[in-house]
Write an enzyme that holds these catalytic residues in place. Structure first.
Site, PDB file in Angstrom:
ATOM      1  N   MET A 114      -0.157   1.297   5.105  1.00  0.00           N
ATOM      2  CA  MET A 114      -0.916   1.588   6.314  1.00  0.00           C
ATOM      3  C   MET A 114      -2.060   0.591   6.449  1.00  0.00           C
ATOM      4  O   MET A 114      -2.515  -0.004   5.471  1.00  0.00           O
ATOM      5  CB  MET A 114      -1.468   3.017   6.264  1.00  0.00           C
ATOM      6  CG  MET A 114      -2.467   3.285   5.156  1.00  0.00           C
ATOM      7  SD  MET A 114      -3.023   5.004   5.166  1.00  0.00           S
ATOM      8  CE  MET A 114      -4.122   4.999   3.751  1.00  0.00           C
ATOM      9  N   HIS A 159      -2.498  -1.085  -3.508  1.00  0.00           N
ATOM     10  CA  HIS A 159      -3.638  -0.176  -3.355  1.00  0.00           C
ATOM     11  C   HIS A 159      -3.446   1.027  -4.274  1.00  0.00           C
ATOM     12  O   HIS A 159      -2.550   1.842  -4.059  1.00  0.00           O
ATOM     13  CB  HIS A 159      -3.764   0.294  -1.911  1.00  0.00           C
ATOM     14  CG  HIS A 159      -4.099  -0.797  -0.949  1.00  0.00           C
ATOM     15  ND1 HIS A 159      -3.885  -0.681   0.409  1.00  0.00           N
ATOM     16  CD2 HIS A 159      -4.634  -2.036  -1.130  1.00  0.00           C
ATOM     17  CE1 HIS A 159      -4.283  -1.794   1.011  1.00  0.00           C
ATOM     18  NE2 HIS A 159      -4.718  -2.634   0.099  1.00  0.00           N
ATOM     19  N   SER A 207       0.851  -1.184   0.000  1.00  0.00           N
ATOM     20  CA  SER A 207       0.000   0.000   0.000  1.00  0.00           C
ATOM     21  C   SER A 207       0.890   1.238   0.000  1.00  0.00           C
ATOM     22  O   SER A 207       1.704   1.400  -0.903  1.00  0.00           O
ATOM     23  CB  SER A 207      -0.956  -0.017   1.200  1.00  0.00           C
ATOM     24  OG  SER A 207      -1.845   1.078   1.154  1.00  0.00           O
ATOM     25  N   THR A 208       0.781   2.094   1.019  1.00  0.00           N
ATOM     26  CA  THR A 208       1.515   3.354   1.045  1.00  0.00           C
ATOM     27  C   THR A 208       3.027   3.117   0.953  1.00  0.00           C
ATOM     28  O   THR A 208       3.592   2.370   1.741  1.00  0.00           O
ATOM     29  CB  THR A 208       1.216   4.122   2.338  1.00  0.00           C
ATOM     30  OG1 THR A 208      -0.194   4.174   2.528  1.00  0.00           O
ATOM     31  CG2 THR A 208       1.777   5.531   2.275  1.00  0.00           C
ATOM     32  N   ASP A 263      -4.662  -4.574   5.863  1.00  0.00           N
ATOM     33  CA  ASP A 263      -5.011  -5.406   4.710  1.00  0.00           C
ATOM     34  C   ASP A 263      -3.839  -6.315   4.366  1.00  0.00           C
ATOM     35  O   ASP A 263      -2.708  -5.852   4.219  1.00  0.00           O
ATOM     36  CB  ASP A 263      -5.368  -4.520   3.515  1.00  0.00           C
ATOM     37  CG  ASP A 263      -5.921  -5.322   2.345  1.00  0.00           C
ATOM     38  OD1 ASP A 263      -6.619  -6.320   2.600  1.00  0.00           O
ATOM     39  OD2 ASP A 263      -5.654  -4.949   1.196  1.00  0.00           O
TER      40      ASP A 263
END
Length: 353
Positions: A286, A193, A167-168, A289
């Site tokens: 973050m 993401h 993700s991030t 997930d």
């Protein structure tokens, strides 16, 4: 005594976007907009005056381009930056360049219904700001010289698969992982993401940098060695079988853990259909997930790796996976590619004994 609020400086030539970001951010008790700027030259002085924790930065602005400003900023005063980008092909390519230059993440401007669209993103924008505030600012990374540390082509089986979630901070982490891999690596499935409109550009950019072929996944296509398949924005990517072959399956169902694509969805499908033939990797990001899915892969016999805290931009998803007991190993980002090839080679030798 209450904790200090996250100080945000918003830089955008659109007064509407500045006002909307101020409304969204000031609507949360733990953050506030300390100043706004119509261009980078005004922002430069406001950064010195307010020392913000997070900067939101438009891409196309008068007097100085957002990328030029970002490059100078990350060289002279690295800080968490969220790009505010339009959902267009040109916008996605510029945004990916910004991530290479050191931007942490991006906020997508809706192309229609800007006010309603931005307000709908309100909680996501707040989450990104919170993640940015506790992240590690980083400078741009020079292009690697692959000849310095080439990875040897492993002994592989067409059954072996690498399953990756992020993700991030994940776009650059995925780049770091994929670039050294040899052309005959196992098939790779990736859930990052990212909204629709960005994943195709992301895959095309990686394809130019890597020895393997990188593409946006298509529903029903066979998973081949030497190929990496990126989950399209707005679709879950699942591993499935068609006879003796692994195939990609796209699912446009509801978001999972508020994400589509979801890392958990990909990991659970790998646990169900590949078991011990898969290796799972959870990277920077973050939230949580992917944590439960990595545990499912671990229980199904897969080898599982988590990126270590020191090399993460945001140590959220790996931390959750480690806490659940889903990670067999915790590995620095720069060592994950070589560790994967070692595991694949060991598996290949074992199959030949």
């Amino acid at each position: 005594m209450s904790a200090a609020k996250i100080k945000v400086l918003c830089v955008d030539d659109s007064a509407l976007i500045r006002d909307l970001l101020r409304e969204i951010i000031n609507g949360h008790d733990d953050m506030e907009v300390v100043a706004v700027a119509p261009d980078p030259l005004v922002a430069r002085d406001l950064i010195k005056r307010h020392n913000p924790d997070v900067l939101t930065l438009d891409v196309e602005m008068p007097r100085m381009d957002g990328l030029d400003f970002l490059e100078r900023l990350m060289r002279l005063r690295p800080m968490p930056v969220l790009m505010v980008s339009s959902l267009t092909q040109a916008g996605s390519e510029v945004t990916l360049r910004a991530l290479e230059l050191g931007a942490l993440d991006f906020i997508a401007k809706p192309s229609l219904g800007i006010r309603s669209g931005m307000l709908e993103y309100g909680e996501l924008i707040a989450e990104k700001i919170r993640a940015a505030a506790c992240s590690r600012p980083r400078q741009s990374r020079p292009m690697p010289e692959r000849a310095q540390a080439p990875l040897r082509a492993p002994l592989i089986s067409s059954e072996k698969l690498l399953i990756i979630g992020a993700s991030t901070g994940g776009t650059e982490a995925i780049r770091t992982l994929l670039e050294p891999l040899p052309a005959n690596s196992p098939g790779i499935l990736i859930a990052q993401h990212m909204p629709g409109g960005f994943t195709r550009s992301f895959a095309e950019r990686l394809n130019k940098l890597c020895s393997i072929t990188v593409k946006e996944a298509e529903d029903g296509e066979r998973i081949l060695p030497g190929h990496a398949y990126i989950a399209p924005g707005e679709a879950h990517l699942k591993l499935a079988r068609s006879g003796a072959n692994y195939i990609a399956s796209l699912d446009h169902g509801e978001p999972v853990n508020r994400h589509r694509p979801s890392v958990d969805v990909l990991f659970h499908s790998a646990a169900a259909h590949a078991g011990r033939n898969a290796i799972g990797v959870i990277l920077t990001g973050m939230g949580k997930d992917g944590a439960a899915g990595l545990l499912a892969m671990h229980r199904a016999g897969a080898r599982t790796l988590a990126q270590d805290e020191a090399s993460c931009v945001v140590f959220g998803m790996p931390r959750e996976a480690i806490a659940l007991g889903g990670a067999d190993e915790v590995v620095p980002l720069e060592q994950i590619a070589s560790r994967l090839m070692a595991l694949v080679s060991a598996s290949g030798r074992a199959q030949r004994v």
